[in-house]
Motif scaffolding. Structure first.
Motif, PDB file in Angstrom:
ATOM      1  N   ASP A  56      49.607  -3.855 -41.730  1.00 26.47           N
ATOM      2  CA  ASP A  56      50.759  -4.705 -42.032  1.00 26.47           C
ATOM      3  C   ASP A  56      52.028  -4.216 -41.345  1.00 26.47           C
ATOM      4  OD1 ASP A  56      52.064  -6.811 -43.258  1.00 26.47           O
ATOM      5  OD2 ASP A  56      52.384  -5.749 -45.151  1.00 26.47           O
ATOM      6  N   ASP A  57      52.837  -5.169 -40.908  1.00 26.31           N
ATOM      7  CA  ASP A  57      54.177  -4.902 -40.354  1.00 26.31           C
ATOM      8  C   ASP A  57      54.145  -4.167 -39.020  1.00 26.31           C
ATOM      9  OD1 ASP A  57      55.759  -6.219 -42.180  1.00 26.31           O
ATOM     10  OD2 ASP A  57      55.978  -4.495 -43.500  1.00 26.31           O
ATOM     11  N   LEU A  58      53.269  -4.564 -38.127  1.00 26.25           N
ATOM     12  CA  LEU A  58      53.290  -4.022 -36.778  1.00 26.25           C
ATOM     13  C   LEU A  58      54.586  -4.463 -36.093  1.00 26.25           C
ATOM     14  CD1 LEU A  58      51.729  -2.593 -34.437  1.00 26.25           C
ATOM     15  CD2 LEU A  58      50.945  -4.866 -33.768  1.00 26.25           C
ATOM     16  N   GLY A  59      55.309  -3.506 -35.519  1.00 25.28           N
ATOM     17  CA  GLY A  59      56.531  -3.835 -34.809  1.00 25.28           C
ATOM     18  C   GLY A  59      57.786  -3.785 -35.657  1.00 25.28           C
ATOM     19  N   LEU A  60      57.650  -3.453 -36.945  1.00 23.87           N
ATOM     20  CA  LEU A  60      58.820  -3.401 -37.817  1.00 23.87           C
ATOM     21  C   LEU A  60      59.752  -2.266 -37.409  1.00 23.87           C
ATOM     22  CD1 LEU A  60      60.097  -4.755 -40.287  1.00 23.87           C
ATOM     23  CD2 LEU A  60      58.943  -3.058 -41.723  1.00 23.87           C
TER      24      LEU A  60
ATOM     25  N   ILE B  85      45.174 -12.199 -36.383  1.00 23.16           N
ATOM     26  CA  ILE B  85      46.559 -11.799 -36.139  1.00 23.16           C
ATOM     27  C   ILE B  85      47.468 -12.846 -36.761  1.00 23.16           C
ATOM     28  CG2 ILE B  85      48.330 -11.387 -34.386  1.00 23.16           C
ATOM     29  CD1 ILE B  85      46.117 -10.454 -32.513  1.00 23.16           C
ATOM     30  N   ILE B  86      48.345 -12.396 -37.666  1.00 22.74           N
ATOM     31  CA  ILE B  86      49.287 -13.299 -38.333  1.00 22.74           C
ATOM     32  C   ILE B  86      50.700 -12.890 -37.928  1.00 22.74           C
ATOM     33  CG2 ILE B  86      50.077 -14.249 -40.529  1.00 22.74           C
ATOM     34  CD1 ILE B  86      47.436 -13.333 -41.772  1.00 22.74           C
ATOM     35  N   THR B  87      51.393 -13.754 -37.217  1.00 23.10           N
ATOM     36  CA  THR B  87      52.749 -13.464 -36.780  1.00 23.10           C
ATOM     37  C   THR B  87      53.717 -14.480 -37.383  1.00 23.10           C
ATOM     38  OG1 THR B  87      52.423 -14.791 -34.773  1.00 23.10           O
ATOM     39  CG2 THR B  87      52.003 -12.423 -34.603  1.00 23.10           C
TER      40      THR B  87
ATOM     41  N   THR C 148      57.974 -15.383 -44.213  1.00 27.81           N
ATOM     42  CA  THR C 148      57.140 -16.582 -44.060  1.00 27.81           C
ATOM     43  C   THR C 148      55.765 -16.440 -44.721  1.00 27.81           C
ATOM     44  OG1 THR C 148      56.553 -15.769 -41.843  1.00 27.81           O
ATOM     45  CG2 THR C 148      58.258 -17.472 -41.989  1.00 27.81           C
ATOM     46  N   GLY C 149      55.494 -15.306 -45.340  1.00 27.92           N
ATOM     47  CA  GLY C 149      54.258 -15.155 -46.108  1.00 27.92           C
ATOM     48  C   GLY C 149      53.108 -14.515 -45.362  1.00 27.92           C
ATOM     49  N   LYS C 150      53.411 -13.725 -44.341  1.00 28.21           N
ATOM     50  CA  LYS C 150      52.341 -13.104 -43.542  1.00 28.21           C
ATOM     51  C   LYS C 150      51.487 -12.161 -44.386  1.00 28.21           C
ATOM     52  CE  LYS C 150      55.267 -11.284 -40.654  1.00 28.21           C
ATOM     53  NZ  LYS C 150      56.520 -11.818 -41.271  1.00 28.21           N
TER      54      LYS C 150
END
Length: 254
Positions: free
Chosen positions: A168-172, A104-106, A111-113
């Motif tokens: 990618d982009d969960l929660g966008l 998980i990358i938050t 920031t380069g996730k």
């Protein structure tokens, strides 16, 4: 006889071996000191290398990665990024993929996730793992399409076969309850069969409320979070930093 043999090699699509054999024939002096066994080993090695390279090229093409040239050698380990070299080096061994674990990358936007997720995927692909990249919004649109076409189960089975899937982009953008359930079904199908990398601007502690339905939230959190390595990127937007560096390096006009 030789032409017939070469035709047979070409027919068998032994392209690496064929190239190496042509080199041995064109440059006999470079191989005259080698035994038959050594020359044969050279031919076989070239064929193995050629097949591996072609497989990696095919896997990379099928991956749909946003950044196919994201290489781990280019990762920037600034202290302000909160990105630790030891953790990344551990992930590069790909044991987490073998063990069907997640990453998980938050972090804030820029920031380069996504780039980091693609770099980990490119590293996995070069080790011959299959990977696929999907933005959450596109994933949900694709699910709607395959359901309408009646090919959803076939599509879901295909998704489960990848060694690694990037979500990618969960929660966008907000999810409806039915969309959250669709996402859960994909994650459920992959549990125990492959790994996921999830990127999100939302801190993990906010995910529960994001999914709205407590039952779905519990199920997703249980399958994703409790079996995951976490990277929480911080600092300024990498885009702003790079633009600033470019501006500083531009010649001044009097």
């Amino acid at each position: 006889m030789l032409n017939h043999t070469m035709d047979q090699i070409a027919g068998l699509k032994l392209h690496g071996l064929q190239t190496a054999l042509n080199e041995q024939m064109d440059q006999p002096g470079n191989y005259s000191n080698l035994s038959f066994e050594e020359r044969l080993a050279h031919l076989v090695d070239r064929e193995v290398t050629e097949r591996r390279n072609q497989k990696i090229k095919r896997l990379l093409g099928l991956s749909r990665l946003k950044y196919k040239q994201a290489y781990v050698e280019d990762i920037e380990y600034h202290e302000r990024r909160n990105l630790h070299r030891s953790q990344v080096q551990s992930l590069l061994q790909n044991q987490w993929i073998n063990q069907k674990q997640n990453v998980i990358i938050t972090g804030p936007t820029g920031t380069g996730k996504t780039w980091l997720a693609c770099a980990l995927a490119v590293n996995a692909i070069t080790s011959e793992y299959s990977a696929s990249y999907m933005r959450i919004a596109h994933l949900l649109s694709e699910i709607m399409l395959v359901r309408a076409e009646g090919s959803y189960l076939k599509w879901l089975k295909k998704i489960s076969r990848y060694s690694l899937v990037i979500l990618d982009d969960l929660g966008l953008s907000s999810l409806t309850i039915s969309q959250a359930q669709e996402l859960l079904e994909v994650i459920e199908e992959r549990q125990g069969s492959g790994s996921c990398i999830i990127t999100s601007q939302l801190p993990v502690k906010e995910w529960y409320s994001y999914f709205k339905n407590p039952t779905v939230a519990d199920a997703i959190m249980d399958r994703l979070v409790h079996n995951a390595y976490r990277i929480n990127l911080q600092g300024d937007s990498m885009r702003k930093v790079k633009n600033k560096v470019v501006a500083q390096n531009e010649p001044k006009v009097d």
